[in-house]
Design an enzyme around this catalytic site. Structure first.
Site, mmCIF file in Angstrom:
data_model
loop_
_atom_site.group_PDB
_atom_site.id
_atom_site.type_symbol
_atom_site.label_atom_id
_atom_site.label_comp_id
_atom_site.label_asym_id
_atom_site.label_seq_id
_atom_site.Cartn_x
_atom_site.Cartn_y
_atom_site.Cartn_z
ATOM 1 N N TYR A 23 -10.387 5.741 -11.325
ATOM 2 C CA TYR A 23 -10.017 6.342 -10.027
ATOM 3 C C TYR A 23 -9.738 7.836 -10.135
ATOM 4 O O TYR A 23 -9.112 8.398 -9.226
ATOM 5 C CB TYR A 23 -8.743 5.674 -9.481
ATOM 6 C CG TYR A 23 -8.733 4.173 -9.495
ATOM 7 C CD1 TYR A 23 -9.587 3.443 -8.673
ATOM 8 C CD2 TYR A 23 -7.855 3.485 -10.321
ATOM 9 C CE1 TYR A 23 -9.555 2.055 -8.685
ATOM 10 C CE2 TYR A 23 -7.826 2.096 -10.339
ATOM 11 C CZ TYR A 23 -8.679 1.397 -9.520
ATOM 12 O OH TYR A 23 -8.641 0.020 -9.527
ATOM 13 N N PRO B 180 4.134 -5.395 -1.091
ATOM 14 C CA PRO B 180 4.054 -4.188 -1.901
ATOM 15 C C PRO B 180 3.863 -4.527 -3.381
ATOM 16 O O PRO B 180 4.430 -5.495 -3.881
ATOM 17 C CB PRO B 180 5.439 -3.561 -1.690
ATOM 18 C CG PRO B 180 6.330 -4.733 -1.474
ATOM 19 C CD PRO B 180 5.516 -5.778 -0.767
ATOM 20 N N GLY B 181 3.072 -3.736 -4.055
ATOM 21 C CA GLY B 181 2.909 -3.901 -5.495
ATOM 22 C C GLY B 181 3.337 -2.635 -6.203
ATOM 23 O O GLY B 181 4.409 -2.537 -6.798
ATOM 24 N N CYS C 263 -15.594 4.174 -27.489
ATOM 25 C CA CYS C 263 -16.864 4.917 -27.538
ATOM 26 C C CYS C 263 -17.417 5.184 -26.143
ATOM 27 O O CYS C 263 -18.473 4.664 -25.779
ATOM 28 C CB CYS C 263 -17.857 4.138 -28.367
ATOM 29 S SG CYS C 263 -17.202 3.814 -29.989
ATOM 30 N N GLY D 60 0.744 -1.252 0.000
ATOM 31 C CA GLY D 60 0.000 0.000 0.000
ATOM 32 C C GLY D 60 0.766 1.288 0.000
ATOM 33 O O GLY D 60 0.169 2.355 -0.135
HETATM 34 N N1 LLP Z 1 -1.999 -6.763 -0.383
HETATM 35 C C1 LLP Z 1 -3.332 -6.790 -0.518
HETATM 36 C C2 LLP Z 1 -4.103 -7.652 0.342
HETATM 37 C C3 LLP Z 1 -3.951 -5.967 -1.487
HETATM 38 O O1 LLP Z 1 -5.272 -5.982 -1.611
HETATM 39 C C4 LLP Z 1 -3.166 -5.131 -2.316
HETATM 40 C C5 LLP Z 1 -3.766 -4.282 -3.337
HETATM 41 C C6 LLP Z 1 -1.769 -5.156 -2.139
HETATM 42 C C7 LLP Z 1 -1.216 -5.969 -1.158
HETATM 43 C C8 LLP Z 1 -0.841 -4.312 -2.958
HETATM 44 O O2 LLP Z 1 -1.068 -2.962 -2.745
HETATM 45 P P1 LLP Z 1 -0.055 -1.874 -3.337
HETATM 46 O O3 LLP Z 1 1.264 -2.059 -2.649
HETATM 47 O O4 LLP Z 1 0.051 -2.120 -4.793
HETATM 48 O O5 LLP Z 1 -0.690 -0.581 -3.022
HETATM 49 N N2 LLP Z 1 -6.160 -1.056 -9.130
HETATM 50 C C9 LLP Z 1 -5.913 -0.047 -8.107
HETATM 51 C C10 LLP Z 1 -5.186 -0.600 -6.904
HETATM 52 C C11 LLP Z 1 -5.866 -1.784 -6.265
HETATM 53 C C12 LLP Z 1 -5.121 -2.339 -5.093
HETATM 54 C C13 LLP Z 1 -5.701 -3.621 -4.644
HETATM 55 N N3 LLP Z 1 -5.018 -4.264 -3.573
HETATM 56 C C14 LLP Z 1 -5.165 1.115 -8.746
HETATM 57 O O6 LLP Z 1 -4.890 1.083 -9.937
HETATM 58 O O7 LLP Z 1 -4.871 2.095 -8.069
#
Ligand code: LLP
Length: 423
Positions: free
Chosen positions: A318, A276-277, A346, A239
């Site tokens: 978003y 982390p993503g 479209c 996150g």
């Molecule tokens: N762990 C869990 C349980 C999650 O649900 C998520 C993301 C992550 C880790 C990774 O979060 P990050 O580090 O990437 O913030 N499509 C949306 C974001 C959706 C996130 C969903 N869960 C966007 O484009 O902003």
């Protein structure tokens, strides 16, 4: 920090010209930088040096096997949310004992596959899931190591659609119910509760929500340990946000985040898992697109490009901001024009940027939609029967198409006609 910069007047990914790639691959396409991916992983790992921690990259952000293999080679585990992601991780050579399985709706079949695979652990989101997992573990003669995902009811101060740690969100087990569920888990066969999991949302640029959640996690961990639970790890979620704007937006550095973790949870001596993503892949990728038309409206300028909401849905879903950079640097010296960058789909919501002051674009010009590495290609669709956008990975002077553009025959050929329409 990323490795997209102008060299000789042309935007490059590391040492590869995006203009040249556009000629070779066609547009639109995603382009990722290995050096950026590796740097983000290393900076985070270094911030946690001295604390026992496993980084399980949240592959939902970008699950191309080339991307996950790049990270796995550095030691990353994977956070997966479906059997499909688990299979991808395995196909990329990620060891099963570095895979954790999260998600609010795991099916029995998915759980059975994960047990058979022998993954590191499950992040369990509900009481019925816990019971089902126990049944499946007993049936397969395995023990499932679990963490309960606890919903701390804290406000992550992020976009409503990506906030997950409020009581009204579907995720996790209410904080107050956690002790009862850990007691239940202890009594269930085939279950070994080894951790606590929390994830409060995504694109969080303020450390306070993390601090609040981690303090609650600490209190719960202490209470569980006092009750005799044998905790081994804390899964602190993902996150941490990234700056999408080149000015006026700051995201906390990984060292500040690690300091908050140490301050709030460090004394427990438990192993950390994090997921982390976005902070790993977000600004390691761009979406390159070509201008199709420059169009004057009644009182607006529209730049129609060949990338659309089906390729990158974040702006419309978003209200996300992505910087737009011209691929030709000389455009930057031209007087800017306020314009909408729109796609061919479209829908009025099909845009990359609205009312943005950008260089004047002409048909044929190339532009890059920045910070598109996370939640870009993975959320792409074939809406309007558009071909899935290809992906390219660069490393130094090398580039490889890591997902080719499908053909129209591939796409249309997926349809099947029933007998009554066959002739
Ligand atoms: N762990 C869990 C349980 C999650 O649900 C998520 C993301 C992550 C880790 C990774 O979060 P990050 O580090 O990437 O913030 N499509 C949306 C974001 C959706 C996130 C969903 N869960 C966007 O484009 O902003």
């Amino acid at each position: 920090m990323h490795h997209f910069s102008y060299k000789g007047g042309v935007l490059h990914a590391e040492d590869v010209s995006l203009a040249q790639l556009a000629d070779e691959v066609g547009t639109p396409f995603y382009c990722y930088s290995t050096a950026t991916l590796e740097r983000h992983y290393r900076v985070l790992a270094e911030a946690f040096e001295g604390q026992s921690a496993l980084i399980c990259y949240a592959m939902k952000a970008n699950s191309n096997q080339a991307v996950i293999k790049t990270l796995a080679r550095l030691g990353a585990g994977m956070d997966v949310v479906s059997e499909g992601e688990m299979r991808r991780a395995l196909a990329a050579g990620v060891p099963p004992d570095k895979i954790i399985f999260a998600g609010a709706g795991k099916t029995r079949a998915e759980v059975a596959f994960a047990l058979e695979t022998g993954i590191l652990g499950f992040n369990v989101e509900s009481e019925p899931e816990l019971r089902m997992l126990s049944e499946e573990a007993v049936r397969s003669g395995k023990t499932a190591r679990i963490a309960l995902r606890v919903n701390p009811d804290v406000d992550a101060r992020t976009h409503a659609k990506i906030s997950t740690g409020k009581a009204e969100n579907k995720f996790g087990i209410p904080y107050a119910q956690a002790p009862r569920l850990y007691a239940e888990a202890r009594a269930l066969p085939g279950i070994q509760a080894t951790g606590i999991h929390m994830h409060i949302g995504s694109q969080i640029t303020d450390l306070e929500p993390f601090r609040n959640a981690f303090k609650l996690m600490h209190a719960l961990a202490e209470a569980l340990i006092r009750d005799g639970h044998k905790l081994e790890h804390l899964d602190i979620g993902g996150g941490l946000g990234v700056p999408y704007r080149s000015e006026g937006e700051v995201a906390p550095p990984p060292t500040a985040y690690a300091a908050v973790v140490k301050e709030t949870l460090g004394d427990l001596g438990l192993k950390l898992i994090m997921e982390p993503g976005r902070m790993i892949v977000g600004n390691a990728g761009v979406l390159v697109s070509r201008v199709v038309y420059a169009k004057e409206g009644v009182d607006k300028t529209f730049t129609v490009v060949d990338a659309a909401m089906n390729d990158l849905i974040r702006p419309t879903l978003y209200e996300a901001h992505h910087e737009i950079w011209p691929v030709a640097e000389d455009k930057l010296s031209m007087p800017p024009v306020v314009q909408d960058i729109v796609g061919p789909v479209c829908e009025t919501g099909d845009y990359m940027a609205l009312e943005r002051s950008l260089p004047p674009f002409e048909a044929g010009d190339l532009l890059a939609v920045m910070t598109a590495g996370a939640y870009g290609a993975v959320m792409a669709s074939t809406y309007n029967t558009r071909l899935l956008v290809p992906e390219v990975l660069v490393r130094g002077q090398d580039a490889c198409v890591i997902r080719p553009r499908p053909t129209y025959a591939d796409l249309i050929g997926l349809d099947r006609l029933p007998d009554w329409l066959a002739s």
